[in-house]
Each structure stands twice: as structure tokens, then as C-alpha cells.
Design a protein around this motif. Structure first.
Motif, mmCIF file in Angstrom:
data_model
loop_
_atom_site.group_PDB
_atom_site.id
_atom_site.type_symbol
_atom_site.label_atom_id
_atom_site.label_comp_id
_atom_site.label_asym_id
_atom_site.label_seq_id
_atom_site.Cartn_x
_atom_site.Cartn_y
_atom_site.Cartn_z
ATOM 1 N N LEU A 80 0.840 -1.192 0.000
ATOM 2 C CA LEU A 80 0.000 0.000 0.000
ATOM 3 C C LEU A 80 0.873 1.239 0.000
ATOM 4 N N ASP A 81 0.533 2.204 -0.859
ATOM 5 C CA ASP A 81 1.267 3.466 -0.922
ATOM 6 C C ASP A 81 0.265 4.586 -1.188
ATOM 7 N N ALA A 135 -7.858 -4.671 4.158
ATOM 8 C CA ALA A 135 -8.487 -5.573 5.114
ATOM 9 C C ALA A 135 -7.596 -5.824 6.327
ATOM 10 N N ALA A 136 -6.294 -5.629 6.147
ATOM 11 C CA ALA A 136 -5.357 -5.840 7.247
ATOM 12 C C ALA A 136 -5.308 -4.656 8.208
ATOM 13 N N LEU A 137 -5.903 -3.529 7.801
ATOM 14 C CA LEU A 137 -5.934 -2.361 8.677
ATOM 15 C C LEU A 137 -7.028 -2.520 9.727
ATOM 16 N N LYS A 158 1.854 -12.605 4.951
ATOM 17 C CA LYS A 158 2.085 -12.274 6.356
ATOM 18 C C LYS A 158 3.439 -12.768 6.840
ATOM 19 N N ARG A 159 3.976 -12.039 7.816
ATOM 20 C CA ARG A 159 5.186 -12.505 8.485
ATOM 21 C C ARG A 159 4.804 -13.607 9.475
ATOM 22 N N ARG A 188 1.576 -10.382 10.935
ATOM 23 C CA ARG A 188 1.368 -9.041 10.355
ATOM 24 C C ARG A 188 1.431 -9.106 8.835
ATOM 25 N N THR A 189 0.438 -8.504 8.177
ATOM 26 C CA THR A 189 0.415 -8.447 6.712
ATOM 27 C C THR A 189 1.419 -7.404 6.231
#
Length: 266
Positions: A121-122, A161-163, A222-223, A227-228
């Protein structure tokens, strides 16, 4: 040399960021970003209009870029040179994600015969940080550095969606959603529902929303801590590959790849 008057936006940013903020660098980066696929050659006036800066400031910035080899001038027209890729190369060479993901995408692309990408995302967009494709070219010029609107792409919806709910809602509220194709969803309530669905399903599928004739399916990367950090996708021509194939064939492959890469990402 007289000081260039700040625009209202610059004045606000200066007040928010403080004296350590380097305004000249910010202006220079805005000038670089004015160039693009449909704006390869620009006049000084073109750039000044696009970045909303005084001509004097833009003139000095372009002069500096030319002297440093990042731009060239032909009569009254300016364009970026290949040397500008060194800036992107600095990010790619220092980003371990790209080192790990690029060869994995190349293997998957070879196996399924379709284009595969990874993006982050940017701002309001997603930007490709890795890309692989078979000999059959896609209608879009997707490649490293290629950008897509986050809300209209499967990659973007997976990343949004990860936010948290608050962050996602703020993103949607501030977004300007363009009708890129007849299928582009512009209703913000529907877009929020699509993001919630991507969070629940663990994937997103966008059908000809960012570009007519092109559909894609994406999953989060994800790690090990969950975390995405990026999104992975497969993109295809809509006429050639049905939606059922996207879900039943490509989605399991993407998920398997994401799981395998997660063990390598710290």
C-alpha cells in the motif's frame, strides 16, 4: 535569490512537520512524480500545472535533475532518464521481501502460466514490488513500480483488510473513487463491505474493476508474527479464465505460496 512563496498546502505541511522538514526535497520529488506512462514528455508549464508549484521553483528543480542525469531536455520538453531507476533500485535492493518474493512469483507464474505480482500500500494506491509473467502478455503493463487504485483492486482490498476498522474507514472516507470501467464499484458502503469480506474470507477477487477485460485474485502475505506486509495476486484475461478457476485453482496456489513465504519472513 528571493524566497518562493509557499502554497497553502505547503504552509499547512510546514506547520505540521516542523523545521526539520526539507521543503526543497519535497518539491523535487513532486516534480519527479509528475511524469508517468501518459506524461513521458512535459514542458515546464505542464509540470508547474501538475504539481501546483511556481514556475521558478519547477525550473530550478528540472535544471537540477538534468544536471544530475535524472532528466533530459529536448527543445522545451523534459523527460526522465533511465538513471531515475536507481532510486527505485535502492528500495528494491534494500528490501528483503522483494528478494524472497520475486523468485517465488516467477516459479508460480511458470507453473500456472499466468501473471503473478506482489504489492504494498502506498497512499491511495498499491504499488508492485515484484512481478512475473509468462510469454503471453497482459493488456496492462503491470511491472515493478506499476500502480493501481487500492479500492478498485484485489491487491488493495486485501491490504486494506489488514488495517483496523478505524484506519480502513478513514481511508475510504478520504478516497476519491474513479469509475475506471463499467464494473468499477464506487459506492463507499459497498467498498467497505468488500474490504470486510476480504478480511473474513482471507482473499479478494476483483473482476474488471481496475481495467476492463482483466480480473485478479489476491491473498495477504504475512510474516511469522501474523502481520500483513504485502499482498500476492494472480491476474488474468477475463475472457480466457472464468471466475470459478480463479477461486478453485489459483486461490489454493496463492495461499500455499503465502504460507511458504511466511516462514522466511521475519
Amino acid at each position: 535569490m528571493p524566497r518562493i512563496k509557499r502554497s497553502p498546502a505547503e504552509q499547512k505541511r510546514a506547520e505540521e512537520t516542523g523545521e526539520e522538514f526539507l521543503e526543497a526535497l519535497a518539491r523535487g520529488l513532486r516534480v519527479v512524480e509528475a511524469f508517468g506512462r501518459d506524461r513521458r514528455w512535459l514542458t515546464l508549464s505542464d509540470v508547474a500545472r501538475l504539481v501546483d508549484l511556481p514556475r521558478a521553483s519547477v525550473r530550478r528543480t528540472l535544471y537540477t535533475l538534468v544536471k544530475l542525469g535524472y532528466a533530459e531536455m529536448d527543445d522545451r520538453l523534459f523527460r526522465l532518464t533511465p538513471r531515475i531507476l536507481a532510486l527505485a533500485g535502492a528500495y528494491l535492493s534494500s528490501n528483503t521481501i522483494t528478494d524472497i518474493v520475486q523468485p517465488a512469483l516467477e516459479r508460480l507464474s511458470d507453473e500456472i502460466g499466468e501473471a503473478c505480482s506482489a504489492a504494498v500500500l502506498d497512499g491511495a494506491d498499491v504499488v508492485m514490488i515484484a512481478h512475473a509473467s509468462p510469454n503471453r502478455m497482459l493488456s496492462v503493463s503491470a511491472q515493478v513500480g506499476y500502480r493501481l487504485p487500492a479500492l478498485s483492486s484485489s491487491l488493495g482490498r486485501v491490504l486494506l483488510a489488514a488495517l483496523g476498522d478505524k484506519q480502513a474507514d478513514e481511508f475510504i472516507a478520504q478516497a476519491k473513487v474513479a469509475k475506471l470501467t463499467p464494473s468499477t464499484v464506487t459506492n463507499k458502503a459497498e467498498l467497505r463491505a468488500a474490504i470486510v469480506k476480504a478480511r473474513m474470507d482471507g482473499f479478494a477477487l476483483a473482476d474488471q474493476e481496475a481495467e476492463a477485460g482483466f480480473r485478479s485474485i489476491s491473498v495477504p502475505l504475512k510474516r511469522r508474527d501474523g502481520r500483513t506486509i504485502a499482498a500476492l495476486n494472480v491476474g488474468v484475461h477475463a475472457q480466457r479464465v472464468p471466475l470459478d478457476t480463479m477461486r478453485k485453482v489459483f486461490l489454493p496456489r496463492l495461499r500455499a505460496l503465502a504460507d511458504d513465504l511466511a516462514s522466511q519472513l521475519i
